[in-house]
Design a protein around this motif. Structure first.
Motif, PDB file in Angstrom:
ATOM      1  N   ARG A   1      -0.973  -3.620   3.367  1.00  0.00           N
ATOM      2  CA  ARG A   1      -2.248  -2.922   3.553  1.00  0.00           C
ATOM      3  C   ARG A   1      -3.260  -3.370   2.502  1.00  0.00           C
ATOM      4  O   ARG A   1      -4.422  -3.659   2.821  1.00  0.00           O
ATOM      5  N   ALA A   2      -2.810  -3.451   1.255  1.00  0.00           N
ATOM      6  CA  ALA A   2      -3.713  -3.845   0.172  1.00  0.00           C
ATOM      7  C   ALA A   2      -4.171  -5.291   0.332  1.00  0.00           C
ATOM      8  O   ALA A   2      -5.347  -5.617   0.130  1.00  0.00           O
TER       9      ALA A   2
ATOM     10  N   ASN B   1       2.799  -1.015   1.909  1.00  0.00           N
ATOM     11  CA  ASN B   1       1.694  -0.754   0.990  1.00  0.00           C
ATOM     12  C   ASN B   1       1.047  -2.052   0.515  1.00  0.00           C
ATOM     13  O   ASN B   1      -0.190  -2.156   0.443  1.00  0.00           O
ATOM     14  N   ASP B   2       1.888  -3.037   0.190  1.00  0.00           N
ATOM     15  CA  ASP B   2       1.351  -4.319  -0.277  1.00  0.00           C
ATOM     16  C   ASP B   2       0.607  -5.040   0.838  1.00  0.00           C
ATOM     17  O   ASP B   2      -0.410  -5.696   0.597  1.00  0.00           O
TER      18      ASP B   2
ATOM     19  N   GLU C   1       8.842   0.250   2.498  1.00  0.00           N
ATOM     20  CA  GLU C   1       7.624   1.012   2.194  1.00  0.00           C
ATOM     21  C   GLU C   1       6.707   0.220   1.281  1.00  0.00           C
ATOM     22  O   GLU C   1       5.483   0.247   1.435  1.00  0.00           O
ATOM     23  N   GLN C   2       7.291  -0.502   0.322  1.00  0.00           N
ATOM     24  CA  GLN C   2       6.472  -1.308  -0.579  1.00  0.00           C
ATOM     25  C   GLN C   2       5.829  -2.466   0.168  1.00  0.00           C
ATOM     26  O   GLN C   2       4.679  -2.835  -0.103  1.00  0.00           O
TER      27      GLN C   2
END
Length: 264
Positions: A144-145, A141-142, A137-138
């Motif tokens: 995407r950023a 998210n990373d 999940e991290q």
């Protein structure tokens, strides 16, 4: 006699190259980390850290070529110039990671979480903003950023080096990023002839006849629709399906290249 001397030279040069890489891993952080910590934080520091990694990797590749250890060819490199791409590459040897990052000054990269436990690599990896693969999940998210900031993201979906003669096996992490973020994929197909610096093979097992040759081919972009993913299915199932499709795609491309090279 001449062939034997050439082999001895390449063996010594390979050992020297590995020594340079290892010593560099000890020395570079000594001057790179203070320099980076003195710069402004955020994106500026990340860009400088990535440029530093890129510069050292590019030097290493060019050094190996100059020493006569390896040769390489690059095809379709202009396709990597656009920012914000999801770049997926196969992983046949130790050198392909260095070669690919050495070609891209500002690429982000998903790296093994174990590298963050390496005291010499940890700080540089964090300053460069590279993404550890510990938490799926991290990672998402990373990723995407990072992509939203215009970075290209390199992922080696195999997770580790492939074994010559065995079927290609990809992990689902890269496909999960593509599916969940609805991203097109930029495949990079890497071949090493003859197989060198592969998994479970020590560095001193060098080719008997001459330098090994690396081919890096940047392929046309693949949109999610190119894989005919089923609609209205859970992302986990779509990622599993896409992973199988990517395994087939890379296997076909590698087989085609091997056949074309055998005919020349």
């Amino acid at each position: 006699m001449k062939r034997k001397l050439n082999w001895c030279w390449r063996l010594l040069a390979t050992g020297f190259s590995f020594s340079v890489f290892g010593i560099g891993g000890l020395i570079v952080p000594l001057y790179a980390v203070p320099w980076l910590l003195l710069t402004a934080g955020g994106p500026t520091r990340e860009r400088r850290a990535r440029w530093l990694v890129h510069t050292h990797f590019r030097f290493f590749i060019n050094m190996m070529r100059a020493l006569g250890i390896m040769t390489y060819e690059l095809k379709g490199l202009e396709r990597l110039r656009a920012p914000g791409q999801l770049i997926l590459a196969n992983h046949p040897s130790l050198v392909d990671v260095v070669l690919l990052i050495g070609l891209l000054p500002q690429a982000d990269c998903v790296v093994k979480g174990g590298l963050l436990r390496n005291p010499f690599m940890r700080t540089v990896i964090k300053l460069a903003g590279y993404i550890a693969n510990d938490n799926p999940e991290q990672v998402l998210n990373d990723a995407r950023a990072s992509l939203s900031r215009g970075n290209s993201l390199i992922i080696f979906p195999e997770g580790t080096r492939s074994v010559p003669g065995q079927s290609l096996r990809l992990q689902r992490g890269a496909a999960n990023v593509a599916v969940r973020l609805q991203l097109p994929i930029r495949p990079v197909v890497i071949t090493v002839t003859p197989p060198t610096l592969t998994k479970h093979v020590p560095w001193y097992h060098i080719p008997p006849q001459g330098p090994f040759h690396m081919s890096l081919r940047v392929m046309p972009e693949l949109a999610p629709g190119d894989f005919e993913l089923q609609q209205d299915v859970p992302a986990s199932l779509a990622a599993r399906y896409l992973t199988k499709k990517l395994e087939h795609y890379f296997t076909e491309e590698l087989t085609h290249y091997a056949g074309a090279r055998a005919r020349t």
